[in-house]
Motif scaffolding. Structure first.
Motif, PDB file in Angstrom:
ATOM      1  N   LYS A   1      34.603  36.488  43.193  1.00  0.00           N
ATOM      2  CA  LYS A   1      35.680  36.482  42.327  1.00  0.00           C
ATOM      3  C   LYS A   1      34.907  35.997  40.937  1.00  0.00           C
ATOM      4  CE  LYS A   1      40.369  34.676  41.318  1.00  0.00           C
ATOM      5  NZ  LYS A   1      41.363  33.197  42.021  1.00  0.00           N
TER       6      LYS A   1
ATOM      7  N   TYR B   1      37.883  50.296  39.341  1.00  0.00           N
ATOM      8  CA  TYR B   1      37.961  49.566  37.819  1.00  0.00           C
ATOM      9  C   TYR B   1      37.405  48.641  36.659  1.00  0.00           C
ATOM     10  CZ  TYR B   1      42.656  53.200  38.975  1.00  0.00           C
ATOM     11  OH  TYR B   1      43.677  53.338  39.471  1.00  0.00           O
TER      12      TYR B   1
ATOM     13  N   GLN C   1      37.945  46.611  33.472  1.00  0.00           N
ATOM     14  CA  GLN C   1      39.133  45.585  32.913  1.00  0.00           C
ATOM     15  C   GLN C   1      38.114  44.755  31.723  1.00  0.00           C
ATOM     16  OE1 GLN C   1      41.807  42.801  33.501  1.00  0.00           O
ATOM     17  NE2 GLN C   1      43.250  44.320  32.418  1.00  0.00           N
TER      18      GLN C   1
ATOM     19  N   LYS D   1      42.000  43.568  27.634  1.00  0.00           N
ATOM     20  CA  LYS D   1      42.353  43.660  29.259  1.00  0.00           C
ATOM     21  C   LYS D   1      42.660  45.690  29.547  1.00  0.00           C
ATOM     22  CE  LYS D   1      43.141  39.508  30.715  1.00  0.00           C
ATOM     23  NZ  LYS D   1      45.317  38.411  30.412  1.00  0.00           N
TER      24      LYS D   1
ATOM     25  N   PHE E   1      37.842  45.640  39.572  1.00  0.00           N
ATOM     26  CA  PHE E   1      38.811  45.034  40.026  1.00  0.00           C
ATOM     27  C   PHE E   1      39.234  46.771  40.992  1.00  0.00           C
ATOM     28  CE2 PHE E   1      41.821  42.251  39.133  1.00  0.00           C
ATOM     29  CZ  PHE E   1      42.106  42.600  37.564  1.00  0.00           C
TER      30      PHE E   1
ATOM     31  N   PHE F   1      46.930  49.805  45.750  1.00  0.00           N
ATOM     32  CA  PHE F   1      46.703  47.923  46.466  1.00  0.00           C
ATOM     33  C   PHE F   1      45.683  47.663  45.458  1.00  0.00           C
ATOM     34  CE2 PHE F   1      50.538  47.209  49.078  1.00  0.00           C
ATOM     35  CZ  PHE F   1      51.010  48.559  49.327  1.00  0.00           C
ATOM     36  N   PHE F   2      45.654  46.387  44.510  1.00  0.00           N
ATOM     37  CA  PHE F   2      44.199  45.693  44.123  1.00  0.00           C
ATOM     38  C   PHE F   2      43.902  44.104  44.622  1.00  0.00           C
ATOM     39  CE2 PHE F   2      43.744  48.425  40.072  1.00  0.00           C
ATOM     40  CZ  PHE F   2      45.022  49.159  39.912  1.00  0.00           C
ATOM     41  N   GLY F   3      42.448  44.371  44.435  1.00  0.00           N
ATOM     42  CA  GLY F   3      42.040  42.895  44.946  1.00  0.00           C
ATOM     43  C   GLY F   3      42.422  42.119  43.992  1.00  0.00           C
ATOM     44  N   GLN F   4      41.610  40.887  43.864  1.00  0.00           N
ATOM     45  CA  GLN F   4      42.006  39.602  43.253  1.00  0.00           C
ATOM     46  C   GLN F   4      40.850  39.929  41.491  1.00  0.00           C
ATOM     47  OE1 GLN F   4      44.930  38.911  43.829  1.00  0.00           O
ATOM     48  NE2 GLN F   4      44.406  36.767  42.925  1.00  0.00           N
TER      49      GLN F   4
END
Lengths: 112, 117
Positions: free
Chosen positions: B9, B35, B37, B41, B90, B107-110
């Motif tokens: 993480k 992706y 970021q 953002k 991500f 659907f995205f991960g954290q």
């Protein structure tokens, strides 16, 4: 190529008041449209999506969005904002034939 | 049960190091993505894999090398890390079908917050 514009960088809304977040897209054909929410330090959660059919779509957490082809818009609305709605909101567009998303720059919602 | 999981993480590392970020999805999807970021953002696609094959590479430096050992995993390896690589990465997955006629939601991960010092 498609693009997404979210004209508001920040919006502050009082708790209980209504909310509208703006999203405009640019794409030559019918787009696939999405709204995602990102809470601080969290991943992206899908709020709602538009592929075809009814232009008013309902999502989770009481959100809805309306696709207006004539205005190239897909604005997100909620009738009564809760403090827990404070987060970053992203509008995204996907194109038929591609599975990647083009995101807007996000709108930060602050709830007072 | 986490649908899309990324590890680690948080990742703090020095310039010049090589690091990997792992991603796994248990949704049975056939397409996975990375992706990036940035500090403002802004989210931008880096790579897309369908059934373990690279289909999109969005002008990412070749220091970034995705690897998909099977369609449930898409790992991201980064060589010679630079300060500008600091960002949140991500992973995402979706079910798109062989000709991508149906564009379903991703659907995205954290996210993995990478800090290069």
């Amino acid at each position: 190529a498609q693009s997404v514009t979210q004209p508001d960088i920040h919006i502050t809304v009082s708790e209980g008041a209504s909310l509208e977040l703006r999203c405009n897209y640019s794409y030559g054909a019918t787009p696939y449209l999405f709204w995602y929410v990102q809470s601080p330090g969290q991943g992206l959660q899908l709020l709602l999506k538009y592929f075809s059919g009814d232009t008013l779509v309902q999502g989770i957490k009481g959100f809805e969005a309306e696709f207006k082809r004539s205005q190239s818009s897909f604005n997100l609305r909620k009738p009564s904002v809760h403090w827990s709605d404070a987060a970053e909101y992203f509008c995204a567009v996907g194109a038929r034939g591609y599975s990647t998303l083009t995101f807007g720059k996000g709108t930060m919602l602050l709830v007072s | 049960d986490t649908a899309v999981s990324q590890t680690p993480k948080y990742l703090v590392t020095q310039m010049g190091n090589d690091k990997s970020i792992k991603c796994e999805q248990n949704l049975g999807h056939d397409t996975m993505y990375w992706y990036k970021q940035d500090s403002k953002k802004f989210l931008k696609i880096m790579f897309s894999y369908n059934n373990k094959e690279l289909i999109i590479n969005e002008t990412v430096p070749n220091r970034f090398s995705p690897k998909s050992p099977d369609k449930a995993h898409l790992n991201l390896h980064i060589n010679s890390l630079e300060l500008g690589d600091s960002a949140v990465y991500f992973c995402a997955s979706s079910q798109s079908g062989p000709s991508f006629r149906a564009n379903t939601e991703a659907f995205f991960g954290q996210g993995t917050r990478l800090t290069v010092v």
